[in-house]
Every structure is written in structure tokens, then in C-alpha cells.
Scaffold this active site. Structure first.
Site, short mmCIF file in Angstrom:
data_model
loop_
_atom_site.label_atom_id
_atom_site.label_comp_id
_atom_site.label_asym_id
_atom_site.label_seq_id
_atom_site.Cartn_x
_atom_site.Cartn_y
_atom_site.Cartn_z
N ASP A 193 0.88 -1.22 0.03
CA ASP A 193 0.14 0.12 0.07
C ASP A 193 1.12 1.24 -0.03
O ASP A 193 2.08 1.18 0.10
CB ASP A 193 -0.91 -0.06 1.44
CG ASP A 193 -1.84 1.20 1.52
OD1 ASP A 193 -2.50 1.60 0.27
OD2 ASP A 193 -1.97 1.77 2.55
N SER A 194 0.22 2.36 -0.03
CA SER A 194 1.07 3.61 -0.26
C SER A 194 1.79 3.86 1.33
O SER A 194 2.47 4.60 1.75
CB SER A 194 0.08 4.89 -0.31
OG SER A 194 -0.85 4.87 0.48
N CYS B 298 -4.59 -1.81 -1.54
CA CYS B 298 -4.67 -0.51 -2.03
C CYS B 298 -5.77 -0.34 -3.12
O CYS B 298 -5.52 -0.80 -4.11
CB CYS B 298 -3.50 0.14 -2.21
SG CYS B 298 -3.37 1.93 -2.81
N GLU C 78 -2.05 8.52 8.48
CA GLU C 78 -0.74 8.36 8.63
C GLU C 78 0.06 8.98 9.80
O GLU C 78 0.91 8.46 10.19
CB GLU C 78 -0.19 8.93 7.41
CG GLU C 78 -0.47 8.07 6.07
CD GLU C 78 0.38 6.72 5.91
OE1 GLU C 78 1.70 6.86 6.28
OE2 GLU C 78 -0.32 5.56 5.76
N CYS D 82 -11.15 3.17 0.45
CA CYS D 82 -9.73 3.28 0.73
C CYS D 82 -9.22 2.48 2.01
O CYS D 82 -10.06 2.51 3.00
CB CYS D 82 -9.49 4.76 0.88
SG CYS D 82 -8.02 5.10 1.51
N HIS E 35 -7.17 2.94 4.06
CA HIS E 35 -6.97 3.73 5.30
C HIS E 35 -8.12 3.95 6.09
O HIS E 35 -7.92 4.03 7.42
CB HIS E 35 -6.27 5.22 5.15
CG HIS E 35 -4.86 5.03 4.83
ND1 HIS E 35 -4.40 4.61 3.39
CD2 HIS E 35 -3.76 5.55 5.26
CE1 HIS E 35 -3.18 4.50 3.46
NE2 HIS E 35 -2.65 5.09 4.28
N1 DGL Z 1 -4.90 3.03 1.14
C1 DGL Z 1 -4.85 3.39 -0.34
C2 DGL Z 1 -6.23 3.19 -1.02
O1 DGL Z 1 -6.68 2.16 -0.67
C3 DGL Z 1 -4.22 4.72 -0.74
C4 DGL Z 1 -4.47 5.89 -0.17
C5 DGL Z 1 -3.52 6.88 -0.63
O2 DGL Z 1 -2.47 6.98 -0.60
O3 DGL Z 1 -4.01 8.11 -1.21
O4 DGL Z 1 -6.59 3.77 -2.01
#
Ligand code: DGL
Length: 289
Positions: free
Chosen positions: A20-21, A83, A162, A194, A196
């Protein structure tokens, strides 16, 4: 183009590669660890580049390819793209580029939300890049025909997660402005598009109230991972003790703290660095046990 130089040796004992990011993919990692307790994992958090959601699809695609090459070089037997943004931008390219490798991607869970809504209104929160990708458009065409679908980006939310701000006044204010229009539209299902966002579930529920169902695809992604491993005869034997290693292109100390807080992770964290389009491990002082 096929990345032919990547012939690789997989065995059932090999780890699952997950990326993931940043820390968002840990909401998927924790489900995989729960459902598949014998599987070892390698987790890449590309925190040098977080957030992915405001970047171009082409940029995210290059990162996804570089991370895949890295995970393969570390011995991953399968890749889980934890992600939505990277799946939308890169899943198809990755499958074309690495035809011998199995990928499990993610998409916002529009289907179950559309199937279960009573109000006929469902809402999706995700990043700008996820809404731009063709994967999302095809989802809407296939599954949302009979319902009203509201979409919303939540600027700043990924950065707040984050920073570990799951419940601060700023997070609550950001969520309010992103969720209010969806609640006013009458949505009774909120798709967390997302990875996150599941870490904000408590704060989100405080705002939406109990009558809005949050839909997190992580359990389904873990089940799909299990199916793919079974199909490929790559399930780890029960005699194996799972080993988990996390890598970050950001700060290993910060990831150590947050991964512990979010998912109770206590294993090794290693520093990685981008050199051009490829990731390399930094040995020595950056290694955190
Ligand atoms: N967690 C990620 C997603 O599911 C990426 C969020 C991001 O880095 O903008 O989209």
C-alpha cells in the site's frame, strides 16, 4: 510489456507480498493474518510517496511495478494489492507485466452495498485516483444500476491516518464535511473505498449513527487470497510458524509505532529506498527490531 527476467521460485513456505502507499493496507494485512495464521507476509508501505490518491494513474502504476519487482526479489509467492488506488491504476498492467504471478486486487465494495441497501442509496468514499480509474467505472456499470450511488473524496484523510490521528478534532471535522452530504442523500451503506478508512470506523460511526452500515472489503480480500493460494497449491503448511516483515520507504520508527498501535504488529521493520524505479533495502542503522 512482460517483465521476462522475473522467473521465480515459489513454494508453499514463501511469504505473501502485500503493499500500500502507507499504513492503510494494514487493514487488509490484519485480516490475512487472522484468516491465514500460517502464512508469512512481506508488507511494503511506500510512505515516501503517500498519498497515492492525488497522484496520476501513470505515476502510481510505476510505483506498483517497482514494489512488485521488490517483493518478488524478496521471495513473495503472490501479491496482494492492499490499496484501492493502486489496484485501480495498476492491476491490469501488473497482470500483463508479470503473467506468471498471481495478484489479488481490491475494489470498492459496491456490489454488496447495492445488494443490501434498504434506502436505495449507497455511498462510496475513496481517493480521487480511485474514482478516476476504469475499474471503478466498470463497478458502477455492473453493480449499481438499480441504486443511487453517491461518491465523495475526503481530502486530507489519508494523511491524518498516517499521522495516527484517528480521533482528533481535525479528523472529526474532515469526516463531517465529507460524510454530511452522503447522509443528507439518505445513504444507508457506506463503502470504505480506501484501505486507510477502516481505522477510522469508530469515529465514522459516531458521525453516521448506527443505521449506516460500513462496508470494508478486507475480509473478502483475505478470503480471495486463500482461494488463489489453494488453487495454486501454495498454502503454507500448518507446521510452519508465520514470519512477518514490514518495509517502509518512509520512517521505520514511525511505522513501528503506528503498526503496533493499529494492528499490534511487533515484528521487524526495514528501511527501503527508491533508486530510480527500483526499491532497495537499507542495511545497518535503519534496521529496527
Ligand atoms: N490506502 C490506499 C487506498 O486504498 C491509498 C490511499 C492514498 O495513498 O491516497 O486507496
Amino acid at each position: 510489456m512482460t517483465e521476462a527476467r522475473f522467473s521465480f521460485n515459489r513454494s508453499p513456505e514463501s511469504p505473501i507480498g502485500i503493499f500500500d502507499s502507507g499504513v492503510g493496507g494494514l487493514s487488509v494485512w490484519r485480516e490475512i493474518a487472522r484468516q491465514l495464521p500460517h502464512e508469512s507476509t512481506l508488507y511494503v508501505a511506500d510512505q515516501e510517496h503517500v498519498p497515492y490518491g492525488t497522484r496520476s494513474l501513470a505515476e502510481v502504476r510505476e510505483y506498483a511495478k517497482g514494489i512488485t519487482r521488490f517483493l518478488l526479489a524478496q521471495g513473495a509467492k503472490i501479491i496482494v494489492i492492499a490499496c484501492n488506488t493502486a489496484s485501480g491504476a495498476a492491476l491490469r498492467t501488473l497482470r500483463e507485466s508479470f503473467p506468471d504471478l498471481a495478484f489479488v486486487g481490491m475494489e470498492p465494495a459496491v456490489k454488496p452495498a447495492a445488494e443490501n441497501t434498504h434506502s436505495g442509496v449507497i455511498a462510496v468514499i475513496a481517493t480521487q485516483a480511485t474514482f478516476q480509474g476504469e475499474l471503478f467505472h466498470s463497478l458502477v456499470e455492473r453493480f449499481a444500476a438499480g441504486v443511487r450511488l453517491e461518491t465523495q473524496i475526503c481530502p486530507g484523510l489519508v494523511e491524518l491516518v498516517e499521522r495516527g490521528e484517528l480521533d482528533t478534532p481535525e479528523t472529526e471535522a474532515t469526516l463531517h464535511s465529507c460524510l454530511n452530504p452522503l447522509l443528507q442523500a439518505g445513504a444507508d451503506h457506506l463503502v470504505l473505498g480506501c484501505t486507510h478508512y477502516p481505522f477510522l470506523a469508530e469515529t465514522i460511526t459516531r458521525i453516521t449513527g448506527p443505521n449506516v452500515t460500513l462496508v470494508d472489503p478486507a475480509p473478502a480480500v483475505a478470503r480471495q487470497t486463500a482461494r488463489v493460494l489453494t488453487h495454486q497449491n501454495l498454502c503454507a503448511p500448518a507446521s510452519i510458524e508465520a514470519k512477518h516483515t514490514f518495509f517502509t520507504s518512509g520512517s521505520p520508527e514511525a511505522l513501528k509505532k503506528l503498526a503496533h498501535r493499529l494492528v499490534g504488529f511487533e515484528g521487524a521493520i526495514q528501511s527501503i529506498v527508491w533508486r530510480g524505479n527500483d526499491l532497495q533495502i537499507i542495511k545497518g542503522e535503519d534496521y529496527v527490531k
